[in-house]
Design a protein around this motif. Structure first.
Motif, short mmCIF file in Angstrom:
data_model
loop_
_atom_site.label_atom_id
_atom_site.label_comp_id
_atom_site.label_asym_id
_atom_site.label_seq_id
_atom_site.Cartn_x
_atom_site.Cartn_y
_atom_site.Cartn_z
N PRO A 166 13.64 -3.66 6.28
CA PRO A 166 13.67 -2.41 6.96
C PRO A 166 14.31 -1.11 6.26
CG PRO A 166 14.42 -4.12 8.11
CD PRO A 166 14.16 -4.75 6.88
N GLY A 167 13.54 -0.07 6.13
CA GLY A 167 13.88 1.28 5.54
C GLY A 167 13.62 1.34 3.96
N GLU A 168 13.10 0.21 3.45
CA GLU A 168 12.60 0.19 2.09
C GLU A 168 11.27 0.58 1.76
OE1 GLU A 168 12.18 -3.38 -1.51
OE2 GLU A 168 13.01 -3.81 0.52
N THR A 169 11.18 1.31 0.78
CA THR A 169 9.84 1.66 0.60
C THR A 169 9.00 1.12 -0.25
OG1 THR A 169 10.49 4.00 0.79
CG2 THR A 169 8.38 3.72 -0.43
N PRO A 170 7.82 0.34 -0.05
CA PRO A 170 7.28 -0.42 -0.74
C PRO A 170 6.65 0.05 -1.85
CG PRO A 170 5.79 -0.29 1.08
CD PRO A 170 7.20 0.47 1.37
N THR A 171 6.73 -0.47 -3.15
CA THR A 171 6.28 0.30 -4.61
C THR A 171 5.49 -0.78 -5.18
OG1 THR A 171 8.18 -0.25 -5.58
CG2 THR A 171 8.23 1.82 -4.80
N ASP A 172 5.81 -1.72 -5.44
CA ASP A 172 5.23 -2.79 -6.24
C ASP A 172 5.35 -4.43 -5.48
OD1 ASP A 172 4.06 -1.21 -8.70
OD2 ASP A 172 6.28 -0.77 -8.68
N PRO A 173 4.41 -5.03 -5.79
CA PRO A 173 4.65 -6.63 -5.55
C PRO A 173 5.42 -7.35 -6.49
CG PRO A 173 2.31 -5.79 -5.49
CD PRO A 173 3.09 -4.83 -6.24
N PRO A 174 6.06 -8.35 -6.42
CA PRO A 174 6.92 -8.81 -7.22
C PRO A 174 6.09 -9.45 -8.53
CG PRO A 174 6.51 -10.47 -5.36
CD PRO A 174 6.04 -9.13 -4.88
N GLU A 175 6.91 -9.91 -9.54
CA GLU A 175 6.19 -10.28 -10.55
C GLU A 175 5.85 -11.48 -10.47
OE1 GLU A 175 5.80 -8.79 -13.53
OE2 GLU A 175 6.81 -6.80 -13.09
N GLY A 176 4.58 -11.82 -11.01
CA GLY A 176 4.00 -12.93 -10.87
C GLY A 176 3.42 -13.10 -9.63
N ALA A 177 3.31 -12.21 -8.86
CA ALA A 177 2.39 -12.50 -7.61
C ALA A 177 1.07 -12.51 -7.82
CB ALA A 177 2.50 -11.04 -6.78
N PRO A 178 0.20 -13.55 -7.25
CA PRO A 178 -1.01 -13.95 -7.43
C PRO A 178 -2.23 -12.82 -7.12
CG PRO A 178 -0.36 -14.86 -5.26
CD PRO A 178 0.77 -14.28 -5.91
N ARG A 179 -3.03 -12.84 -7.96
CA ARG A 179 -4.17 -11.55 -7.82
C ARG A 179 -5.33 -11.90 -7.08
NH1 ARG A 179 -4.91 -8.21 -13.41
NH2 ARG A 179 -2.60 -7.71 -13.84
N PHE A 180 -5.93 -10.91 -6.40
CA PHE A 180 -6.93 -11.17 -5.49
C PHE A 180 -8.15 -10.13 -6.19
CE2 PHE A 180 -3.53 -12.74 -3.63
CZ PHE A 180 -3.90 -14.16 -2.67
N LYS A 181 -9.37 -10.53 -5.72
CA LYS A 181 -10.31 -9.48 -6.11
C LYS A 181 -11.20 -9.23 -4.93
CE LYS A 181 -13.86 -8.37 -9.61
NZ LYS A 181 -14.54 -8.71 -10.94
N VAL A 182 -11.29 -8.04 -4.64
CA VAL A 182 -12.24 -7.51 -3.47
C VAL A 182 -13.24 -6.57 -3.68
CG1 VAL A 182 -10.33 -8.26 -1.86
CG2 VAL A 182 -10.62 -5.98 -2.55
N ALA A 183 -14.26 -6.67 -2.98
CA ALA A 183 -15.26 -5.22 -3.21
C ALA A 183 -15.67 -5.01 -2.01
CB ALA A 183 -16.35 -5.77 -4.05
N GLY A 184 -15.97 -3.61 -1.65
CA GLY A 184 -16.32 -3.00 -0.47
C GLY A 184 -16.94 -1.68 -0.59
N ARG A 185 -17.16 -1.00 0.47
CA ARG A 185 -17.50 0.47 0.64
C ARG A 185 -16.45 1.28 1.13
NH1 ARG A 185 -22.40 2.91 2.66
NH2 ARG A 185 -23.02 0.97 3.71
N ILE A 186 -15.83 2.47 0.35
CA ILE A 186 -14.80 3.20 0.64
C ILE A 186 -15.08 4.07 1.81
CG2 ILE A 186 -13.38 5.26 -0.07
CD1 ILE A 186 -14.06 4.28 -2.82
N LEU A 187 -14.18 3.88 2.91
CA LEU A 187 -14.42 4.75 4.25
C LEU A 187 -13.33 5.36 4.68
CD1 LEU A 187 -16.63 2.37 6.56
CD2 LEU A 187 -17.37 4.20 5.08
N GLY A 188 -12.17 5.83 3.81
CA GLY A 188 -11.17 6.34 4.14
C GLY A 188 -10.12 6.50 2.67
N MET A 189 -9.76 7.58 2.57
CA MET A 189 -9.16 8.07 1.20
C MET A 189 -7.84 9.05 1.41
SD MET A 189 -12.30 8.87 -1.53
CE MET A 189 -11.17 8.93 -2.86
N ARG A 190 -6.80 8.73 0.77
CA ARG A 190 -5.53 9.48 1.14
C ARG A 190 -5.08 9.51 -0.30
NH1 ARG A 190 -6.48 5.82 4.62
NH2 ARG A 190 -4.95 4.39 3.78
#
Length: 232
Positions: free
Chosen positions: A6-30
């Motif tokens: 709580p209160g922590e700002t997420p910046t990066d996943p931990p080292e060694g975290a497994p990778r995933f690959k996804v593909a799709g249509r962009i329907l929102g940008m910020r």
């Protein structure tokens, strides 16, 4: 899955975290300074993608700013949950799969023009995700009908759509011409005649789910090209 305190700002996943690959249509940008967030959609739903300048590099991040809503993107990287509990994929590699050459409708407010929704159905599907449920439910209904009739010993068949005689109802048909045979034919208004011939020929239970055509009025509730189920 990594959760932030709580209160922590997420910046990066931990080292060694497994990778995933996804593909799709962009329907929102910020855009958020040195980090951007995209909403990536495919047939299973939405996932948020985080792209950080210090991870992908200045050159790649500059190209990210050229992306538009409607583009198709392939992204790979580790995942994590934000403070709000949203599943997010942090991009380590990304590739443009297909560019949207025309702007898509506003995905927040949806597409309100009824005539445009029916004339350009693909825009309606992009802007109003709930419309997809109607198409999915229709497919499930047809599949259920097939399963029920198959279970009752019916045989699914396909019969000709071009008829030499008008039969099955009093509706007005569409007329066409067969060049090789040199005769006028009619798009069927019902599969009745051919199905009954199959019954006469010895098939005791037959059914057909296919298109029929009636050259009559058009409205949001009536289409001159429609799907019919007939069984005998």
């Amino acid at each position: 899955t990594v959760r932030t305190a709580p209160g922590e700002t997420p910046t990066d996943p931990p080292e060694g975290a497994p990778r995933f690959k996804v593909a799709g249509r962009i329907l929102g940008m910020r855009g958020m300074g040195k980090a951007s967030f995209l909403d990536l959609w495919d047939r299973t739903g939405k996932i948020q993608v985080q792209i950080k300048k210090d991870i992908v590099g200045e050159e790649v991040y500059a190209r990210v700013k050229l992306l538009d809503v409607g583009d198709f993107l392939s992204v790979s990287g580790p995942r994590f949950l934000t403070r709000m509990g949203e599943l997010t994929l942090q991009s380590r590699e990304l590739q443009l799969a297909a560019k949207s050459l025309h702007p898509v409708p506003d995905t927040f407010f949806g597409l309100a023009d009824v005539e445009l929704r029916y004339r350009q159905r693909y825009l309606d599907l992009i802007a109003n995700p709930d419309v997809k449920k109607v198409f999915q439910q229709r497919s499930q209904i047809v599949r259920s009908l097939r399963a029920f009739l198959d279970g009752q010993g019916y045989l699914e068949v396909e019969t000709p759509m071009l008829h030499g005689l008008i039969g099955g109802a009093a509706a007005r048909p569409f007329k066409t011409h067969h060049n090789t045979l040199g005769e006028d034919l009619f798009l069927r208004i019902a599969p009745e005649l051919h199905l009954k011939r199959l019954v006469v020929g010895g098939f005791e239970r037959v059914y057909e789910i296919n298109r029929n055509f009636r050259n009559e009025g058009v409205s949001v509730r009536h289409n001159p090209e429609f799907t019919m189920l007939e069984f005998y």
